[in-house]
Design an enzyme around this catalytic site. Structure first.
Site, mmCIF file in Angstrom:
data_model
loop_
_atom_site.group_PDB
_atom_site.id
_atom_site.type_symbol
_atom_site.label_atom_id
_atom_site.label_comp_id
_atom_site.label_asym_id
_atom_site.label_seq_id
_atom_site.Cartn_x
_atom_site.Cartn_y
_atom_site.Cartn_z
ATOM 1 N N GLU A 272 0.851 -1.201 0.000
ATOM 2 C CA GLU A 272 0.000 0.000 0.000
ATOM 3 C C GLU A 272 0.878 1.239 0.000
ATOM 4 O OE1 GLU A 272 -2.404 2.690 -0.405
ATOM 5 O OE2 GLU A 272 -3.439 0.754 -0.195
ATOM 6 N N ARG B 41 -0.340 4.514 0.234
ATOM 7 C CA ARG B 41 -0.833 5.605 1.079
ATOM 8 C C ARG B 41 -0.145 5.576 2.439
ATOM 9 N NH1 ARG B 41 -5.896 7.893 -0.550
ATOM 10 N NH2 ARG B 41 -6.920 6.704 -2.201
ATOM 11 N N THR C 182 -1.834 5.737 5.077
ATOM 12 C CA THR C 182 -2.752 4.983 5.920
ATOM 13 C C THR C 182 -3.409 3.885 5.092
ATOM 14 O OG1 THR C 182 -4.452 6.648 5.470
ATOM 15 C CG2 THR C 182 -3.283 6.819 7.570
ATOM 16 N N GLY D 60 -18.056 9.035 -12.771
ATOM 17 C CA GLY D 60 -17.751 7.623 -12.621
ATOM 18 C C GLY D 60 -16.330 7.378 -12.172
ATOM 19 N N HIS E 135 -42.727 -4.134 15.581
ATOM 20 C CA HIS E 135 -43.544 -2.939 15.399
ATOM 21 C C HIS E 135 -43.263 -1.948 16.529
ATOM 22 C CE1 HIS E 135 -47.093 -0.498 14.445
ATOM 23 N NE2 HIS E 135 -47.351 -0.491 15.749
#
Length: 463
Positions: free
Chosen positions: A35, A37, A39, A270, A442
């Protein structure tokens, strides 16, 4: 037998990657995760799902105080926006959750290799100056924002979803390009805090992929809240001068161009798979025309020992899809049977009210055969009534012959939570009768699902 550094190497620590790494380690496999990043958690925890929900939740409180909702319940307040504190609580949520993943990595003895990975061959990934080998490699690199051709993101006037989380002021006029989930959620945040919001969508309706009635009703609700929609329209240019952007719009079908001005433009059309820079060809792989990595039902790529999950493979780009695939792929690698039913993956829009669906739309179901449809309005639900949340409805689509539930769609304040019941039922082949005759507590919002199921059978009680 080849000697590898790890049994499993995961590239990416988003919802799919970190879950795959933890599950693989739980199954006794020596596991590492690459990774880059600072974090863990990928887009979702750092600049996506989690921080956006923190702002959505906080802005709901502000809006309820500002628009008179609280006053109607006998709570008189005059809200004052402290935007730095709103951002601070967002960042705190992110810090706690990303730190939690780092803790889980240590607990499960998953090694975090910091940096960007690129294939050397099918069993080797280069990370900086370190070459890491593994028997099995899982590609879980996620996705990034799809750019709008010719439009430059400066994160000041023209922003993407990450920039929309970091705005240090409330825009006077925010134009959102794209009427999908992310644009509507972030547009809702800044609308509640005082911005004028205009949403420009190329299609003739918002929320592509959602049920037709849900799309129309959502549009109606958002317009009532104050969001303006310009549909069937494309943005052909965004020109920035100082603190102002001028957008050139044209009808999607062609026609005369018009312009609008805004002090902030959110590009939200997107996301695209993160496969660039992986050197897939060195592993013997090529991405398809959409930049995705093709896999079989076990998440195995065309190259033995190389697997892929999440946003880099075909299917909806959803964090929970990636998580389930992360569990499944780890179990498959360990010699178990990992399965994800891609026909029963819920989608949720965390606006107010929430919008959720699982399974087929009515349109798709009718293309396959005869169906029965039952609807129940939230205005007829006792809990929604007492909570002053009358907008929306639940809709159930069932096969006309077998009564098996094919799709469930809902607009309700807690639709994202309600939809889990529908997904669970569909996973095990529930019929509308099964849902209709299951006792629901309910008063709860979920009683609307029961009522919609009864409506499928022509026996709704409260309409």
């Amino acid at each position: 037998m080849a000697d590898y550094d790890f049994d499993v190497l995961v590239i990416g620590s988003g919802p799919g990657g970190y879950v795959a790494a933890i599950r693989a380690a739980q199954l006794g496999l020596r596991t590492a995760c690459i990774e880059s990043r600072e974090t863990l958690g990928g887009t979702c925890l750092n600049v996506g799902c989690i921080p956006s929900k923190a702002l959505l939740h906080a802005s709901e409180y502000f809006d309820a105080a500002a628009n008179g909702t609280m006053a109607k319940m006998g709570i008189k307040v005059t809200p004052e926006l402290d935007l730095p504190q709103m951002h601070a609580q967002r960042l705190d949520a992110v810090k706690q959750l990303t730190g939690g993943i780092a803790f889980l990595f240590k607990k499960n003895k998953v090694e975090w290799i910091k940096g960007r990975g690129a294939f050397v061959d099918a069993h080797t990934v280069q990370v900086g100056e370190r070459a890491v080998t593994a028997k099995d490699i899982i590609i879980a690199t996620g996705s990034s924002v799809t750019p709008l051709p010719g439009v430059t993101i400066d994160q000041k006037v023209v922003i993407d979803s990450t920039g929309a989380l970091e705005l240090d002021r409330v825009p006077q006029h925010l134009v959102v390009i794209g009427g999908g989930v992310i644009g509507l959620e972030l547009g809702s945040v800044w609308r509640r805090l005082g911005a004028k919001v205009t949403c420009v969508e190329y299609l003739d309706q918002i929320l592509p992929g959602f049920d037709g009635e849900i799309r129309k009703e959502s549009n109606k609700i958002f317009k009532k809240q104050g969001i303006e929609f310009v549909l069937s329209t494309k943005v052909t240019n965004v020109a920035v001068s100082g603190d102002t952007a001028t957008l050139t719009l044209e009808p999607a079908a062609g026609g005369e161009a018009t312009t609008i001005e805004a002090d902030c433009v959110l590009v939200s059309i997107g996301r695209r798979p993160n496969t660039d820079g992986l050197a897939l060809e060195k592993a013997g792989l090529t991405a398809n025309q959409r930049g995705q990595i093709e896999i079989d039902h076990r998440f195995q790529t065309a190259v033995p020992g190389v697997w892929a999950i999440g946003d880099v493979v075909p299917g909806p780009m959803l964090a929970h899809k990636a998580e389930d695939e992360g569990i499944a792929v780890a179990e498959n690698i360990a010699g178990q049977t990992g399965i994800v039913n891609h026909d029963v993956i819920p989608s949720v829009v965390y606006t107010w009210p929430e919008i959720a669906g699982v399974g087929m739309t009515e349109e798709a179901a009718r293309e396959k055969g005869e169906v029965k449809v039952g609807k129940f309005p939230m205005a007829g639900n006792s809990r929604a009534k007492t909570n002053h949340e009358p907008e929306g409805f639940v809709k159930i689509i069932a096969d006309a012959k077998t009564d098996r539930v094919l799709g469930v769609w809902a607009i309700a304040s807690v639709a994202g939570t309600m939809i889990a019941e529908a997904g669970l039922g569909m996973e095990f082949g529930a019929t509308s009768e099964d849902i209709a005759y299951t006792c629901h507590a309910h008063p709860t919002h979920s009683e609307a699902i029961k009522e919609a199921a009864m409506a499928v059978r022509g026996k709704a009680l409260h309409v």
